[in-house]
Each structure stands twice: as C-alpha cells, then as structure tokens.
Write a protein that holds these residues in place. Structure first.
Motif, PDB file in Angstrom:
ATOM      1  N   SER A   1       0.832  -1.204   0.000  1.00 25.26           N
ATOM      2  CA  SER A   1       0.000   0.000   0.000  1.00 25.26           C
ATOM      3  C   SER A   1       0.864   1.251   0.000  1.00 25.26           C
ATOM      4  CB  SER A   1      -0.923  -0.014   1.211  1.00 25.26           C
ATOM      5  OG  SER A   1      -1.660   1.165   1.282  1.00 25.26           O
ATOM      6  N   ILE A   2       1.936   1.246   0.749  1.00 26.33           N
ATOM      7  CA  ILE A   2       2.841   2.400   0.792  1.00 26.33           C
ATOM      8  C   ILE A   2       3.474   2.632  -0.570  1.00 26.33           C
ATOM      9  CG2 ILE A   2       5.053   3.205   1.724  1.00 26.33           C
ATOM     10  CD1 ILE A   2       4.166   1.935   4.412  1.00 26.33           C
TER      11      ILE A   2
ATOM     12  N   ASN B   1       0.813   3.982  -2.924  1.00 21.76           N
ATOM     13  CA  ASN B   1       0.483   5.371  -2.599  1.00 21.76           C
ATOM     14  C   ASN B   1       1.609   6.330  -2.976  1.00 21.76           C
ATOM     15  OD1 ASN B   1      -2.060   4.741  -1.674  1.00 21.76           O
ATOM     16  ND2 ASN B   1      -1.437   4.581   0.464  1.00 21.76           N
ATOM     17  N   GLU B   2       2.855   5.913  -2.811  1.00 22.77           N
ATOM     18  CA  GLU B   2       3.973   6.766  -3.210  1.00 22.77           C
ATOM     19  C   GLU B   2       3.951   7.002  -4.719  1.00 22.77           C
ATOM     20  OE1 GLU B   2       7.354   4.695  -1.629  1.00 22.77           O
ATOM     21  OE2 GLU B   2       7.273   5.779   0.267  1.00 22.77           O
TER      22      GLU B   2
END
Length: 164
Positions: free
Chosen positions: A39-40, A43-44
């Motif tokens: 997810s990180i 999202n980045e």
C-alpha cells in the motif's frame, strides 16, 4: 490439552513453541506487514503522479494567464464577422496544425460548433483558442483530459461573441 502438553518431552515442547512462533511471524508478515508495504509503494507512486499532474496544471495555468493577458490587450477585429463560423474555426485550426486532430464537429441549434479532439499539443490548442478569441469568438464550454506529456484530448464548444 494441558495434560497432553505435560506428556510431551521438553524437546518436543520447544519445537512446538518454535513452530508456533514461526507461524505467528509468517502470518503477521502475510496479513499485516506485506499488505501495508504494498500500500505504501502504491500510494507513493500515486503521489508522484499527482505531483506531476499538479506541475503540469500549474504550468498550463501560467500559459493560459499569459494568453489571456495578450488577448485582453488586443482589440477584437471584425475582419471575420461576415465569414461563417466553420470557416473561421477551420482557418484557426489549420494555422496551428490541429485540423487533422479534429475527430468530430457538431453544429448546435444556437449556431455554435462543438469540436471533439484526439490527442493534441496543449500549447497549440491554447494558441488556437487565443486566435479564436482575437477573431471575436468565445469558447462556451470545454472538457479536456491529459492524455500524455503536453497532450490533451476532449471537446470544446465555440460560438460568436454576442453582438458580432
């Protein structure tokens, strides 16, 4: 269950505790850590794309302000007042090399014309719109989408300014 645990040899108990710890760590990684890490990363990448879009929009806004100030300081000529709207549009599109990118053209009941574009350079479209404004035409509606670096696609509706 406690009785069964007590019957096990100390070595078997150690192996079961170790196996349970490894299983707990594996489940924590698979169910918590790995999804969060994915997810990180996702999202980045999304934030980077949004920042690129923002930079493009800010640059486009500066160009639009510059063109508006140029067009606002020039008087509206009446040289095309007697020409059909379609002819004025065609000439402006040809001058910017956009005539081949027009995918559709619809005449409105009010005399306006709706143009639909394939991918066109945004700068050339802005110059075309500024020349249309200088010819006494106005864009009533427009809907543009970014389709590539410096490229947009969409539609716009053009009409003569009231009183022309």
């Amino acid at each position: 269950m406690i009785a069964r645990w007590q019957e096990l040899a100390p070595r078997e108990r150690s192996m079961l505790v170790l196996g349970a710890a490894v299983l707990a760590l594996g489940l924590a990684y698979a169910l918590v850590w790995h999804p969060l890490a994915q997810s990180i990363v996702r999202n980045e990448a999304h934030v980077a794309q949004q920042r690129a879009d923002l930079a493009w929009m800010q640059q486009a806004a500066l160009q639009m302000r510059a063109l508006r100030s140029q067009a606002g300081s020039q008087p509206t000529p009446q040289a095309t007042a007697g020409q059909p709207l379609r002819a004025v549009l065609d000439a402006a599109l040809r001058a910017q090399g956009l005539d081949s990118a027009v995918a559709g053209r619809t005449q409105g009941e009010d005399g306006s014309i709706r143009l639909t574009f394939k991918a066109v350079p945004f700068d050339a479209l802005l110059r075309c719109l500024a020349s249309l404004q200088a010819e006494g035409l106005q864009v009533q509606t427009f809907d543009l989408d970014r389709v590539g670096a410096g490229q947009v696609a969409g539609s716009l509706q053009v009409a003569r300014v009231a009183g022309d």
